[in-house]
Design a protein around this motif. Structure first.
Motif, short mmCIF file in Angstrom:
data_model
loop_
_atom_site.label_atom_id
_atom_site.label_comp_id
_atom_site.label_asym_id
_atom_site.label_seq_id
_atom_site.Cartn_x
_atom_site.Cartn_y
_atom_site.Cartn_z
N MET A 93 6.95 -11.36 1.96
CA MET A 93 6.08 -10.45 1.21
C MET A 93 4.68 -11.02 1.06
O MET A 93 4.43 -12.17 1.41
N LYS A 94 3.80 -10.22 0.51
CA LYS A 94 2.46 -10.68 0.15
C LYS A 94 2.54 -11.17 -1.29
O LYS A 94 2.70 -10.38 -2.21
N LYS A 101 1.12 -9.71 -4.39
CA LYS A 101 -0.30 -9.52 -4.07
C LYS A 101 -0.58 -8.19 -3.39
O LYS A 101 -1.62 -8.02 -2.76
N CYS A 102 0.34 -7.25 -3.51
CA CYS A 102 0.09 -5.88 -3.06
C CYS A 102 1.10 -4.97 -3.76
O CYS A 102 2.12 -5.43 -4.27
N GLY A 103 0.81 -3.68 -3.77
CA GLY A 103 1.66 -2.72 -4.47
C GLY A 103 3.08 -2.64 -3.93
O GLY A 103 4.04 -2.56 -4.70
N PHE A 104 3.22 -2.67 -2.62
CA PHE A 104 4.56 -2.58 -2.02
C PHE A 104 5.39 -3.81 -2.38
O PHE A 104 6.57 -3.70 -2.71
N SER A 105 4.78 -4.98 -2.33
CA SER A 105 5.49 -6.21 -2.70
C SER A 105 5.88 -6.18 -4.18
O SER A 105 6.98 -6.59 -4.55
N LYS A 106 4.99 -5.66 -5.02
CA LYS A 106 5.29 -5.57 -6.46
C LYS A 106 6.49 -4.66 -6.69
O LYS A 106 7.39 -4.98 -7.48
N GLN A 107 6.53 -3.54 -5.99
CA GLN A 107 7.64 -2.59 -6.15
C GLN A 107 8.97 -3.22 -5.71
O GLN A 107 9.98 -3.07 -6.40
N TRP A 140 9.55 -5.02 13.31
CA TRP A 140 9.25 -4.27 12.09
C TRP A 140 7.79 -4.55 11.76
O TRP A 140 7.44 -5.69 11.44
N PRO A 141 6.91 -3.55 11.82
CA PRO A 141 5.47 -3.80 11.79
C PRO A 141 4.84 -4.06 10.43
O PRO A 141 3.66 -4.40 10.35
N THR A 142 5.58 -3.85 9.34
CA THR A 142 4.97 -3.94 8.02
C THR A 142 5.71 -4.91 7.10
O THR A 142 6.82 -5.35 7.39
N TYR A 143 5.06 -5.21 5.98
CA TYR A 143 5.65 -6.04 4.93
C TYR A 143 5.64 -5.25 3.64
O TYR A 143 4.78 -4.39 3.46
N PRO A 144 6.60 -5.53 2.79
CA PRO A 144 7.60 -6.60 2.79
C PRO A 144 8.73 -6.35 3.78
O PRO A 144 8.95 -5.21 4.21
N GLN A 145 9.46 -7.44 4.10
CA GLN A 145 10.66 -7.38 4.93
C GLN A 145 11.77 -8.14 4.19
O GLN A 145 11.58 -9.28 3.81
N LEU A 146 12.92 -7.50 4.05
CA LEU A 146 14.06 -8.11 3.36
C LEU A 146 15.15 -8.45 4.37
O LEU A 146 15.54 -7.60 5.19
#
Length: 160
Positions: A93-94, A101-107, A140-146
């Motif tokens: 994640m970021k 450090k980004c909205g998607f990572s926070k979620q 998988w082109p985006t982050y976060p990745q689980l």
């Protein structure tokens, strides 16, 4: 010229190394000559022990011994596999658990914390090689990745 040759040999053999510019500190430059009892540069050290200068490195290269003496740079794919399997549940994640450090990572952190699942994180902003390499490795082109037990689950949308 000798330093350049040494660097080229080490790079050719995939040796993990760092260097120190002896011209940046005259005290170190002179002190190392006395310490090592080796009057010239470059000087190659492995695990704190003097191996020798360019002539010795060339001899070790010719005999094949250089590859057994020097530590190798870990291949990116091996490094990624190691990171993915660092914990049973691994989140790339970021940012980190403490500070996204980004909205998607926070979620995704909020979701993970609400499940009570024990997990580790890796901040992709701290390592560009991992950040770019994992995209290709996982397709998988985006982050976060689980990842769970070394297998990609997906990103935020999948986790939701």
């Amino acid at each position: 010229g000798f330093s350049k040759q040494m660097v080229e040999i080490l790079q050719k053999h995939g040796v993990a190394f760092s260097s120190f510019d002896i011209f940046s500190d005259e005290e170190v430059r002179q002190g190392l000559k006395a310490f090592s009892s080796w009057p010239t540069y470059p000087q190659l050290y492995v695990a704190g022990e003097l191996i020798g200068g360019l002539d010795i490195v060339k001899e070790l290269e010719a005999s094949g011994e250089l590859d057994t003496i020097c530590p190798k740079v870990q291949k990116l794919e091996d490094r990624l596999k190691s990171l993915i399997n660092k914990a049973p549940v691994m989140l790339f994640m970021k940012g980190n658990k403490q500070m996204a450090k980004c909205g998607f990572s926070k979620q995704i952190i909020e979701i993970m914390n609400n499940t009570g699942v024990d997990y580790e994180t890796f901040d992709i902003l701290e390592d560009e090689e991992v950040r770019q390499g994992l995209k290709s490795f996982s397709n998988w082109p985006t982050y976060p990745q689980l990842y769970v037990r070394g297998e990609l689950v997906g990103g935020l949308d999948i986790v939701k």
